[in-house]
Motif scaffolding. Structure first.
Motif, PDB file in Angstrom:
ATOM      1  N   GLU A   1       0.977  -1.223   0.294  1.00 27.22           N
ATOM      2  CA  GLU A   1      -0.140   0.363  -0.580  1.00 27.22           C
ATOM      3  C   GLU A   1       0.887   0.699  -0.211  1.00 27.22           C
ATOM      4  O   GLU A   1       1.526   1.748   1.184  1.00 27.22           O
ATOM      5  CB  GLU A   1      -0.946   0.380   1.472  1.00 27.22           C
ATOM      6  CG  GLU A   1      -1.592  -1.034   1.581  1.00 27.22           C
ATOM      7  CD  GLU A   1      -3.275  -1.445   0.600  1.00 27.22           C
ATOM      8  OE1 GLU A   1      -3.138  -0.461  -0.355  1.00 27.22           O
ATOM      9  OE2 GLU A   1      -3.206  -2.542   0.768  1.00 27.22           O
ATOM     10  N   GLN A   2       0.839   1.848  -1.026  1.00 28.58           N
ATOM     11  CA  GLN A   2       2.448   2.637  -1.131  1.00 28.58           C
ATOM     12  C   GLN A   2       1.969   3.946  -0.300  1.00 28.58           C
ATOM     13  O   GLN A   2       2.655   4.984  -0.743  1.00 28.58           O
ATOM     14  CB  GLN A   2       2.431   3.264  -2.625  1.00 28.58           C
ATOM     15  CG  GLN A   2       3.247   1.933  -3.714  1.00 28.58           C
ATOM     16  CD  GLN A   2       2.868   2.248  -5.415  1.00 28.58           C
ATOM     17  OE1 GLN A   2       3.081   2.808  -5.219  1.00 28.58           O
ATOM     18  NE2 GLN A   2       3.259   0.231  -5.700  1.00 28.58           N
ATOM     19  N   MET A   3       0.456   4.565  -0.167  1.00 26.35           N
ATOM     20  CA  MET A   3       0.394   5.647   0.191  1.00 26.35           C
ATOM     21  C   MET A   3      -0.081   5.595   1.615  1.00 26.35           C
ATOM     22  O   MET A   3      -1.222   4.687   1.751  1.00 26.35           O
ATOM     23  CB  MET A   3      -0.621   6.714  -0.465  1.00 26.35           C
ATOM     24  CG  MET A   3      -0.501   7.582  -1.833  1.00 26.35           C
ATOM     25  SD  MET A   3       0.866   7.947  -2.298  1.00 26.35           S
ATOM     26  CE  MET A   3       0.015   9.813  -0.794  1.00 26.35           C
ATOM     27  N   TRP A   4       0.525   6.081   2.718  1.00 28.97           N
ATOM     28  CA  TRP A   4      -0.852   7.049   3.759  1.00 28.97           C
ATOM     29  C   TRP A   4      -0.716   7.899   4.497  1.00 28.97           C
ATOM     30  O   TRP A   4       0.714   8.436   4.201  1.00 28.97           O
ATOM     31  CB  TRP A   4      -0.092   5.254   4.843  1.00 28.97           C
ATOM     32  CG  TRP A   4       1.364   5.077   5.508  1.00 28.97           C
ATOM     33  CD1 TRP A   4       2.101   4.337   5.277  1.00 28.97           C
ATOM     34  CD2 TRP A   4       2.215   5.363   6.252  1.00 28.97           C
ATOM     35  NE1 TRP A   4       3.639   4.381   5.124  1.00 28.97           N
ATOM     36  CE2 TRP A   4       3.261   4.893   6.758  1.00 28.97           C
ATOM     37  CE3 TRP A   4       1.371   6.640   7.242  1.00 28.97           C
ATOM     38  CZ2 TRP A   4       3.654   6.042   7.406  1.00 28.97           C
ATOM     39  CZ3 TRP A   4       1.818   7.139   8.194  1.00 28.97           C
ATOM     40  CH2 TRP A   4       3.181   7.087   8.002  1.00 28.97           C
ATOM     41  N   ALA A   5      -0.950   8.140   5.267  1.00 30.45           N
ATOM     42  CA  ALA A   5      -1.590   9.389   5.643  1.00 30.45           C
ATOM     43  C   ALA A   5      -1.937   9.134   7.573  1.00 30.45           C
ATOM     44  O   ALA A   5      -2.769   8.089   7.462  1.00 30.45           O
ATOM     45  CB  ALA A   5      -2.287  10.356   5.412  1.00 30.45           C
ATOM     46  N   GLY A   6      -1.411   9.409   8.542  1.00 29.31           N
ATOM     47  CA  GLY A   6      -1.980   9.154   9.973  1.00 29.31           C
ATOM     48  C   GLY A   6      -0.494   9.932  10.630  1.00 29.31           C
ATOM     49  O   GLY A   6      -0.397  11.127  10.965  1.00 29.31           O
ATOM     50  N   GLN A   7      -1.556  10.128  11.520  1.00 30.01           N
ATOM     51  CA  GLN A   7      -0.751  10.504  13.247  1.00 30.01           C
ATOM     52  C   GLN A   7      -0.530   9.924  14.713  1.00 30.01           C
ATOM     53  O   GLN A   7      -1.320   8.650  14.772  1.00 30.01           O
ATOM     54  CB  GLN A   7      -2.072  12.192  13.578  1.00 30.01           C
ATOM     55  CG  GLN A   7      -2.079  12.651  14.871  1.00 30.01           C
ATOM     56  CD  GLN A   7      -2.969  13.908  14.652  1.00 30.01           C
ATOM     57  OE1 GLN A   7      -4.090  13.278  14.440  1.00 30.01           O
ATOM     58  NE2 GLN A   7      -2.319  15.594  14.240  1.00 30.01           N
ATOM     59  N   PHE A   8       0.529   9.960  15.187  1.00 33.64           N
ATOM     60  CA  PHE A   8      -0.299   9.668  16.761  1.00 33.64           C
ATOM     61  C   PHE A   8      -0.770  10.591  17.443  1.00 33.64           C
ATOM     62  O   PHE A   8      -0.615  12.127  17.512  1.00 33.64           O
ATOM     63  CB  PHE A   8       1.673   9.878  17.024  1.00 33.64           C
ATOM     64  CG  PHE A   8       2.018   9.371  18.156  1.00 33.64           C
ATOM     65  CD1 PHE A   8       2.112   7.861  18.728  1.00 33.64           C
ATOM     66  CD2 PHE A   8       2.662  10.572  19.833  1.00 33.64           C
ATOM     67  CE1 PHE A   8       2.392   7.976  20.107  1.00 33.64           C
ATOM     68  CE2 PHE A   8       2.425   9.996  20.252  1.00 33.64           C
ATOM     69  CZ  PHE A   8       2.543   8.907  21.049  1.00 33.64           C
ATOM     70  N   LYS A   9      -1.112   9.580  18.106  1.00 34.80           N
ATOM     71  CA  LYS A   9      -2.143   9.954  19.562  1.00 34.80           C
ATOM     72  C   LYS A   9      -1.953   9.740  20.561  1.00 34.80           C
ATOM     73  O   LYS A   9      -1.978   8.220  20.961  1.00 34.80           O
ATOM     74  CB  LYS A   9      -3.619  10.076  19.338  1.00 34.80           C
ATOM     75  CG  LYS A   9      -4.157  11.267  17.802  1.00 34.80           C
ATOM     76  CD  LYS A   9      -4.356  12.500  17.900  1.00 34.80           C
ATOM     77  CE  LYS A   9      -5.255  12.849  19.368  1.00 34.80           C
ATOM     78  NZ  LYS A   9      -6.195  12.743  17.877  1.00 34.80           N
ATOM     79  N   THR A  10      -1.988  10.092  22.086  1.00 37.72           N
ATOM     80  CA  THR A  10      -1.871   9.935  23.256  1.00 37.72           C
ATOM     81  C   THR A  10      -3.475  10.242  23.590  1.00 37.72           C
ATOM     82  O   THR A  10      -4.183  11.480  23.905  1.00 37.72           O
ATOM     83  CB  THR A  10      -1.032  10.177  23.854  1.00 37.72           C
ATOM     84  OG1 THR A  10       0.673  10.500  23.454  1.00 37.72           O
ATOM     85  CG2 THR A  10      -0.669   9.775  25.159  1.00 37.72           C
ATOM     86  N   VAL A  11      -4.389   9.074  24.302  1.00 43.56           N
ATOM     87  CA  VAL A  11      -5.600   9.444  25.428  1.00 43.56           C
ATOM     88  C   VAL A  11      -5.844   8.741  26.119  1.00 43.56           C
ATOM     89  O   VAL A  11      -5.585   7.458  26.286  1.00 43.56           O
ATOM     90  CB  VAL A  11      -6.394   8.803  24.316  1.00 43.56           C
ATOM     91  CG1 VAL A  11      -7.822   8.964  24.489  1.00 43.56           C
ATOM     92  CG2 VAL A  11      -6.656   9.884  22.494  1.00 43.56           C
ATOM     93  N   LYS A  12      -5.755   9.628  27.633  1.00 42.42           N
ATOM     94  CA  LYS A  12      -5.033   8.846  28.923  1.00 42.42           C
ATOM     95  C   LYS A  12      -3.853   7.914  28.472  1.00 42.42           C
ATOM     96  O   LYS A  12      -4.759   6.800  29.920  1.00 42.42           O
ATOM     97  CB  LYS A  12      -7.151   8.227  28.466  1.00 42.42           C
ATOM     98  CG  LYS A  12      -8.122   8.738  29.084  1.00 42.42           C
ATOM     99  CD  LYS A  12      -9.816   7.934  29.028  1.00 42.42           C
ATOM    100  CE  LYS A  12     -10.914   9.380  28.854  1.00 42.42           C
ATOM    101  NZ  LYS A  12     -11.874   7.947  28.877  1.00 42.42           N
ATOM    102  N   GLY A  13      -3.347   8.526  28.766  1.00 39.19           N
ATOM    103  CA  GLY A  13      -2.141   7.863  28.679  1.00 39.19           C
ATOM    104  C   GLY A  13      -1.434   6.658  27.855  1.00 39.19           C
ATOM    105  O   GLY A  13      -0.723   5.731  28.151  1.00 39.19           O
TER     106      GLY A  13
END
Length: 864
Positions: A226-238
């Protein structure tokens, strides 16, 4: 059971990086190859810590560049490029005004993007961005660059950030630039000598600081399935998550709306490397240490590369990697954040070869390593924390295994494969045979019955129980006591008083009653439960695929079914009374009881037949789960219906933002489903929705083959082994045994069993089922409107309209329509409900004055 997972990816802007060492005045490439014994490691360190070049700072205005599906515009700002590594510019840092545009290729991916960003299209302005690439991005941008004033000041401000961010793509770039390393007997290749394969290897990673969305990633990698991706690191309640906003292959975007997979091999592509055989000698030193000598027979299916990746636990320290007695350079336990491979959740080892590999070449690799991957859980139980990565592997690929173990007395070891021998003599200190004494070490050998996708073992101070499923021996190994962390109390939800509107549910702690459970006392019942499941599944799906089956107690709540070896949670060794003491609800107890059958079913689905890529993993979980539900239905239809209702209700539960769990995505999203919005998304959708999908298919096909239309209300029908659904699964097992299968290939087998009455628009195809149900998220509500009855001789003609609510306009559902005659329901036929409204005309028994839709609840629809 989940072999691969989407691990949380730490995208820290202050991550520490390893600083390279070198001689002043050397070029980066000279420094990278200055250590003749470790050129790859030195190159890797350069790639992981490269800084900005003061001589390459520019002003940039109104310029843009594209990579497949995303478009980046640098409107006005300053950009500094990195120092050379291996004669290449591999990165840049930008500050100013820019914009990113990414349009996902289909409705499913756009819905995923909207879930995380609030919009179906990513159109975000940014103030800073760090780019990493292995191609000609620097040359591509040069015509738009003008020398910048105060370049030294810009570098001074952002150089440390660039140093820290460089590490995240170091391993990926090493895989590209390892081709430039010195070849044995030759010098390093000049940077200009790029092969055609290298020219086709293109990667661009953009880590940007968006104005509205904060820090996030865009990635294009031509080498990834899968050559394309977009994303984000998130922290929720630790808790940490990596939210994948979108993931797709632009090359197939024209047909990606249907996403009809036809791929094979690991992660959707044929593997360039095949490991045919493993011989692994392991010394286990409880409570924590493992020492391993592993030999792999490797065949190169497609050559040209200098580096090959393997998965191995980060807690194991490699002492040496060798081939034919010659040491090979390797890189292990490095930071892999942000890469495609890291998101699979395993640590990686890069093994560097002295010259490019050749197609057809066969290599014997030897790994020697040790480390603390075991933990003592109490109660005579060990926890093998690196079950999937205790030996060097390349994911789910079929291989033969020969496993030898040495371990102390007093412990019992059980492994995948067939036990070949068990003997105790081990050489004593004076060179003679060990005396017959309780202190001597044990040795066992286990050999797989044939190629299997992975191998493992479990160790404990077990008691043994046994049962038989025909000629198949089913053994259970359980300790006398539970692990230390086994809950002595549980939390339960308490309903608010009905007379106090708006009061939320509260939780209270309930101490479990009765004495501490002893798993060994219930081991015989567990063995017999699994044996009955083996018999049930063998009758339907074909003979049990291995010589024997062992179920071993494992601390915690997780269970996994591996070839011939099941890691079974301590909870599965509780008696019904003990589960009641823990205040499990009746449905919770039912689902808990089904775990043994579920993991037993994985011997067919997930071990004998494996999935092709991440978007196909749902099939094995859902098939194993539905197999256990078929067994439950044959014994207790009421509990079966209650369990199915529970799966449906979980999909409709809303998170704190009011979004129902089903919106996490379709089953084809795989591990992407577990995210910051829905931490339990993978289990609820892969198991729950996936189970419903197979239930729908089964009943569609069973209805179409019925010889009689008379069917008592509420009866699910025969579960005979010759029904069309089961026939299709037997074909799957026979055709794909010891192979991988894609979602599309599975549906093609079901299509072979489709009768004409299930041909939508005259086509013998399940494409409509894939688009709307497998690759969809809807749980619609069905309503019957405007039913009219017209008596014609010995029958009654019925017409009406089926309404589909809470669904897309193009959802197609095969709806069973029943007449109510003399307090019984009679199946009239199935109607393809296409979109919001569908008119139908059916013939019913004379005098019929009532029709109902799906009274036996065979469809995943809302009932209230």
């Amino acid at each position: 059971m989940a072999y691969l997972s989407l691990a949380a990816v730490t995208l820290s802007w202050t991550q520490e990086a390893v600083r390279p060492s070198g001689v002043p005045g050397q070029s980066a490439f000279q420094r990278a190859t200055a250590l003749p014994d470790h050129p790859a490691e030195t190159l890797y360190r350069q790639l992981c810590s490269v800084g900005l070049d003061k001589s390459r700072v520019y002003q940039v205005r109104e310029t843009s560049f594209d990579r497949a599906a995303f478009h980046i515009t640098l409107e006005d700002g300053t950009i500094a490029f990195t120092e050379d590594v291996a004669g290449r510019v591999t990165g840049a840092f930008f500050q100013g005004e820019g914009e990113i545009l990414l349009i996902p290729p289909n409705r499913v991916e756009r819905a995923s993007m909207a879930l995380f960003t609030g919009a179906a299209i990513l159109e975000e302005r940014f103030g800073t961005a760090y780019f990493r690439f292995n191609d000609d991005t620097f040359a591509e941008l040069q015509p738009s660059l003008r020398p910048a004033e105060n370049g030294a000041e810009f570098v001074s401000r952002w150089n440390e950030t660039a140093h820290n961010l460089a590490e995240s793509d170091g391993l990926r770039l090493l895989m590209s630039f390892s081709r430039l390393l010195p070849v044995a007997g030759q010098g390093p290749k000049p940077p200009s000598a790029a092969s055609d394969e290298q020219k086709d290897d293109r990667m661009l990673h953009a880590r940007v600081q968006g104005v509205k969305l904060g820090n996030f990633d865009l990635y294009f990698d031509s080498a990834a399935p899968e050559q394309m991706w977009a994303g984000q690191f998130k922290t929720v309640k630790g808790d940490s998550y990596y939210d994948v906003w979108t993931l797709f292959s632009p090359s197939s975007s024209a047909t990606h709306q249907d996403n009809l997979n036809s791929v094979v091999g690991e992660e959707g592509k044929p593997d360039k490397i095949n490991i045919s055989d493993y011989k692994i000698k392991t010394e286990v030193k409880p409570p924590t240490e493992l020492s391993v000598d592993a030999t792999l027979e490797m065949e190169v299916r497609q050559g040209g590369q200098r580096a090959v990746l393997f998965e191995l636990s980060r807690f194991l320290q490699i002492k040496a990697v060798e081939t034919n007695g010659h040491a090979l350079e390797f890189i292990h336990n490095q930071a892999l954040e942000g890469t495609q491979l890291e998101r699979r959740g395993n640590d990686l080892v890069a093994v560097i070869f002295p010259r490019p590999l050749e197609t057809g070449q066969k290599i014997l690799l030897r790994f020697r390593y040790a480390g603390d991957v075991l933990s003592e859980a109490g109660g005579g139980l060990l926890y093998v924390g690196a079950r999937g990565t205790w030996y060097p592997n390349r994911g789910l690929a079929m291989s033969n295994f020969d496993l030898q173990f040495r371990y102390p007395p007093g412990w019992t070891l059980v492994a995948t494969g067939k036990r070949q021998d068990t003997h105790l003599p081990v050489a004593s200190d004076n060179g003679g045979a060990a005396a017959e004494s309780p202190s001597r070490e044990q040795e066992t050998r286990w050999v797989s019955d044939g190629p299997i996708p992975l191998a493992g073992f479990n160790l404990g101070k077990y008691s043994r129980a046994a049962a038989y499923a025909g000629g198949v021996l089913v053994e259970t190994y359980a300790a006398l006591r539970m692990e230390r962390e086994f809950p002595k109390s549980v939390e339960e939800e308490v309903e608010p008083e009905p007379m106090i509107p708006g009061l939320r549910r509260r939780r209270r702690t309930v101490v479990a009653a009765g004495p501490e459970p002893s798993p060994a006392r219930n081991a015989q019942a567990v063995a017999e439960t699994s044996a009955r499941a083996v018999e049930f599944f063998a009758q339907r799906f074909g003979p049990y695929p291995y010589s024997q089956l062992a179920l071993t107690q494992m601390p915690g709540a997780l269970s996994q079914g591996w070839p011939g070896l099941i890691f079974l949670s301590s909870f599965s060794f509780l008696t019904p009374a003990q589960k009641s003491d823990l205040h499990m609800s009746p449905v919770q107890r039912t689902l808990s009881n089904a775990v043994i059958a579920h993991e037993t079913a994985h011997q067919w689905w997930g071990d004998t037949v494996v999935w092709s890529g991440y978007s196909d993993q749902w099939m094995m979980e859902a098939l194993a789960n539905y197999s256990s539900m078929m067994l439950l239905e044959s014994r207790d239809p009421a509990q079966f219906r209650a369990a199915m209702e529970r799966y449906r209700d979980e999909l409709l539960q809303k998170n704190l933002d009011g979004v129902p769990l089903m919106e996490a995505g379709p089953v084809t999203f795989g591990a992407r489903l577990s995210c910051s919005h829905f931490p339990n998304g993978y289990d609820a959708i892969s198991y729950g929705r996936g189970t419903w999908l197979f239930h729908m298919l089964r009943n569609m096909m069973r209805d179409a083959e019925r010889k009689s239309a008379v069917h008592a209300a509420g009866v699910a029908g025969s579960d005979a082994a010759d029904e069309p659904f089961v026939r299709a699964l037997r074909k799957v097992r026979e055709r794909y045994q010891r192979k991988s299968i894609s979602t599309r290939e599975l549906l093609q087998v079901f299509e072979e069993e489709l009768p004409p009455s299930l041909w939508y628009e005259g086509r013998k195809s399940l494409d409509w089922f894939y688009r709307g149900w497998v690759n969809g998220t809807a749980v619609p509500r069905l309503e019957l409107e405007g039913a009219r009855y017209s008596d014609k001789g010995d029958s009654t003609l019925i017409s009406g309209t089926i309404l589909q609510k809470f669904a897309s306009d193009d959802l197609v559902t095969s709806v069973p329509v029943y007449a109510v005659v003399s307090r019984k329901t009679v199946l009239l036929g199935r109607v393809f409900a296409d979109g919001a409204e569908t008119q139908f005309h059916l013939a019913a028994p004379a005098g019929t004055r009532k029709v109902v839709l799906d009274p036996n609840q065979t469809l995943l629809v809302r009932v209230r």
